[in-house]
Design a protein around this motif. Structure first.
Motif, PDB file in Angstrom:
ATOM      1  N   MET A   1     -11.563  48.917 111.267  1.00 38.05           N
ATOM      2  CA  MET A   1     -10.787  49.097 112.466  1.00 38.05           C
ATOM      3  C   MET A   1      -9.300  49.142 112.113  1.00 38.05           C
ATOM      4  SD  MET A   1     -10.769  46.700 115.824  1.00 38.05           S
ATOM      5  CE  MET A   1      -9.265  45.746 115.705  1.00 38.05           C
ATOM      6  N   ALA A   2      -8.569  50.087 112.686  1.00 43.91           N
ATOM      7  CA  ALA A   2      -7.153  50.240 112.398  1.00 43.91           C
ATOM      8  C   ALA A   2      -6.319  49.367 113.322  1.00 43.91           C
ATOM      9  CB  ALA A   2      -6.742  51.694 112.558  1.00 43.91           C
ATOM     10  N   ALA A   3      -5.169  49.005 112.837  1.00 40.75           N
ATOM     11  CA  ALA A   3      -4.209  48.240 113.626  1.00 40.75           C
ATOM     12  C   ALA A   3      -2.939  49.068 113.753  1.00 40.75           C
ATOM     13  CB  ALA A   3      -3.907  46.915 112.940  1.00 40.75           C
ATOM     14  N   VAL A   4      -2.016  48.566 114.529  1.00 39.88           N
ATOM     15  CA  VAL A   4      -0.704  49.193 114.623  1.00 39.88           C
ATOM     16  C   VAL A   4       0.285  48.286 113.895  1.00 39.88           C
ATOM     17  CG1 VAL A   4       1.162  49.851 116.173  1.00 39.88           C
ATOM     18  CG2 VAL A   4      -1.182  50.389 116.780  1.00 39.88           C
ATOM     19  N   LEU A   5       0.963  48.849 112.910  1.00 37.38           N
ATOM     20  CA  LEU A   5       2.015  48.147 112.186  1.00 37.38           C
ATOM     21  C   LEU A   5       3.297  48.344 112.976  1.00 37.38           C
ATOM     22  CD1 LEU A   5       3.014  46.701 109.584  1.00 37.38           C
ATOM     23  CD2 LEU A   5       3.469  48.984 108.662  1.00 37.38           C
ATOM     24  N   ASN A   6       3.928  47.237 113.363  1.00 40.30           N
ATOM     25  CA  ASN A   6       5.167  47.301 114.144  1.00 40.30           C
ATOM     26  C   ASN A   6       6.356  46.860 113.307  1.00 40.30           C
ATOM     27  OD1 ASN A   6       2.919  46.192 116.234  1.00 40.30           O
ATOM     28  ND2 ASN A   6       4.278  47.663 117.215  1.00 40.30           N
ATOM     29  N   ILE A   7       7.453  47.572 113.458  1.00 39.31           N
ATOM     30  CA  ILE A   7       8.739  47.164 112.911  1.00 39.31           C
ATOM     31  C   ILE A   7       9.674  47.095 114.107  1.00 39.31           C
ATOM     32  CG2 ILE A   7      10.635  47.714 111.345  1.00 39.31           C
ATOM     33  CD1 ILE A   7       8.549  49.457 109.787  1.00 39.31           C
ATOM     34  N   ASN A   8      10.034  45.889 114.500  1.00 35.00           N
ATOM     35  CA  ASN A   8      10.903  45.681 115.653  1.00 35.00           C
ATOM     36  C   ASN A   8      12.299  45.343 115.163  1.00 35.00           C
ATOM     37  OD1 ASN A   8       8.018  44.351 116.479  1.00 35.00           O
ATOM     38  ND2 ASN A   8       8.897  45.589 118.094  1.00 35.00           N
ATOM     39  N   CYS A   9      13.294  45.973 115.763  1.00 32.10           N
ATOM     40  CA  CYS A   9      14.667  45.795 115.309  1.00 32.10           C
ATOM     41  C   CYS A   9      15.580  45.616 116.518  1.00 32.10           C
ATOM     42  CB  CYS A   9      15.080  47.021 114.499  1.00 32.10           C
ATOM     43  SG  CYS A   9      16.695  46.901 113.747  1.00 32.10           S
ATOM     44  N   VAL A  10      16.496  44.673 116.429  1.00 29.81           N
ATOM     45  CA  VAL A  10      17.491  44.454 117.472  1.00 29.81           C
ATOM     46  C   VAL A  10      18.858  44.795 116.871  1.00 29.81           C
ATOM     47  CG1 VAL A  10      18.572  42.779 119.019  1.00 29.81           C
ATOM     48  CG2 VAL A  10      16.115  42.620 118.527  1.00 29.81           C
ATOM     49  N   LEU A  11      19.557  45.704 117.548  1.00 32.57           N
ATOM     50  CA  LEU A  11      20.895  46.108 117.126  1.00 32.57           C
ATOM     51  C   LEU A  11      21.876  45.835 118.256  1.00 32.57           C
ATOM     52  CD1 LEU A  11      20.105  49.590 115.495  1.00 32.57           C
ATOM     53  CD2 LEU A  11      20.316  47.393 114.348  1.00 32.57           C
ATOM     54  N   ARG A  12      23.120  45.556 117.881  1.00 32.54           N
ATOM     55  CA  ARG A  12      24.169  45.318 118.874  1.00 32.54           C
ATOM     56  C   ARG A  12      24.834  46.622 119.303  1.00 32.54           C
ATOM     57  NH1 ARG A  12      24.672  41.140 115.222  1.00 32.54           N
ATOM     58  NH2 ARG A  12      26.252  42.246 114.039  1.00 32.54           N
ATOM     59  N   GLY A  13      24.298  47.748 118.918  1.00 32.94           N
ATOM     60  CA  GLY A  13      24.851  49.042 119.294  1.00 32.94           C
ATOM     61  C   GLY A  13      23.795  50.108 119.118  1.00 32.94           C
ATOM     62  N   MET A  14      24.000  51.237 119.744  1.00 34.32           N
ATOM     63  CA  MET A  14      23.072  52.360 119.652  1.00 34.32           C
ATOM     64  C   MET A  14      23.242  53.023 118.297  1.00 34.32           C
ATOM     65  SD  MET A  14      20.818  54.131 121.168  1.00 34.32           S
ATOM     66  CE  MET A  14      20.074  55.730 121.046  1.00 34.32           C
ATOM     67  N   SER A  15      22.140  53.423 117.689  1.00 34.41           N
ATOM     68  CA  SER A  15      22.176  54.132 116.423  1.00 34.41           C
ATOM     69  C   SER A  15      21.619  55.533 116.608  1.00 34.41           C
ATOM     70  CB  SER A  15      21.355  53.395 115.366  1.00 34.41           C
ATOM     71  OG  SER A  15      21.987  52.203 115.025  1.00 34.41           O
ATOM     72  N   ASP A  16      22.089  56.416 115.784  1.00 38.38           N
ATOM     73  CA  ASP A  16      21.662  57.803 115.808  1.00 38.38           C
ATOM     74  C   ASP A  16      20.198  57.894 115.375  1.00 38.38           C
ATOM     75  OD1 ASP A  16      21.558  60.617 115.606  1.00 38.38           O
ATOM     76  OD2 ASP A  16      22.293  60.528 113.549  1.00 38.38           O
ATOM     77  N   ILE A  17      19.312  58.316 116.281  1.00 38.79           N
ATOM     78  CA  ILE A  17      17.876  58.382 115.998  1.00 38.79           C
ATOM     79  C   ILE A  17      17.590  59.300 114.821  1.00 38.79           C
ATOM     80  CG2 ILE A  17      15.626  59.104 116.905  1.00 38.79           C
ATOM     81  CD1 ILE A  17      16.646  58.225 119.662  1.00 38.79           C
ATOM     82  N   ALA A  18      18.184  60.486 114.848  1.00 39.35           N
ATOM     83  CA  ALA A  18      17.952  61.438 113.756  1.00 39.35           C
ATOM     84  C   ALA A  18      18.410  60.849 112.426  1.00 39.35           C
ATOM     85  CB  ALA A  18      18.664  62.760 114.046  1.00 39.35           C
ATOM     86  N   GLY A  19      19.527  60.123 112.449  1.00 42.72           N
ATOM     87  CA  GLY A  19      20.024  59.489 111.230  1.00 42.72           C
ATOM     88  C   GLY A  19      19.084  58.420 110.706  1.00 42.72           C
TER      89      GLY A  19
END
Length: 196
Positions: A1-19
């Motif tokens: 059975m597969a799971a979902v690997l999560n990487i959660n990040c909190v930033l104090r500002g918006m970052s460029d998604i494409a970057g």
């Protein structure tokens, strides 16, 4: 059975998604955005596709949640969510681990250690680049990430995380008895291994 690997990040500002996505590309990992949606809440109400990336910041300011469907080869399914809470931006990157059973674990163990060491190094490079806005990052399977406005409460209330990363510049002491600690490029990394 597969799971979902999560990487959660909190930033104090918006970052460029494409970057951000460009930072994670490599010879072995291809990343491509397929679709971006906004929605009003976690009930997926008022879901609308976004075609103009310049709208993203306004949508987040208006308390919309962004859903980004991505193709991250070699994984089957992936994407991320972005939402704003107060003056913080919360990113939840997720990867379906189907086909990679060694990643379906609640700790770092001998079968997945190499993968998570490479992931940690890649993330630390990202964090170093965004250190001025970086506040907190977790990695886990089927993580229930509960941002509570501060790091201590978030760590305490979040379920399923087996890695935490916090910049040393924040000088916060969090009791992490079940975790091994190391410091890499100014980032404190707390990892829960199967031997901890």
């Amino acid at each position: 059975m597969a799971a979902v690997l999560n990487i959660n990040c909190v930033l104090r500002g918006m970052s460029d998604i494409a970057g951000i996505l460009q930072d994670f590309k490599s010879d072995r990992l291809r990343v491509k955005i397929e679709k971006i949606f906004s929605m009003d809440n976690w009930l997926w109400e008022n879901r609308q596709e976004i075609h103009d990336l310049s709208e993203i910041d306004k949508l987040l300011q208006d308390q919309k949640i962004l859903v980004v469907n991505a193709d991250v080869y070699p994984f089957k399914d992936s994407g991320f969510y972005i939402e704003k809470s107060g003056n913080k931006y919360i990113y939840d990157f997720w990867i379906n681990t189907e086909g990679f059973p060694e990643l379906d674990s609640d700790s770092i163990n001998p079968r997945n250690k190499c993968f998570f060491e490479k992931l940690e190094n890649t993330i630390v490079q990202f964090v170093t680049k965004y250190i001025s806005v970086f506040e907190l990052l977790s990695i886990g399977n089927e993580t229930v990430f509960k941002f509570k406005g501060n790091i201590e409460d978030t760590v305490r209330e979040t379920a399923g995380a087996f890695v935490w990363m916090i910049p040393q510049t924040l000088k916060i002491e969090i009791p992490m008895q079940e975790y091994d600690k190391k410091v890499l490029n100014g980032v404190e990394i707390f990892s829960k291994s199967s031997s901890s």
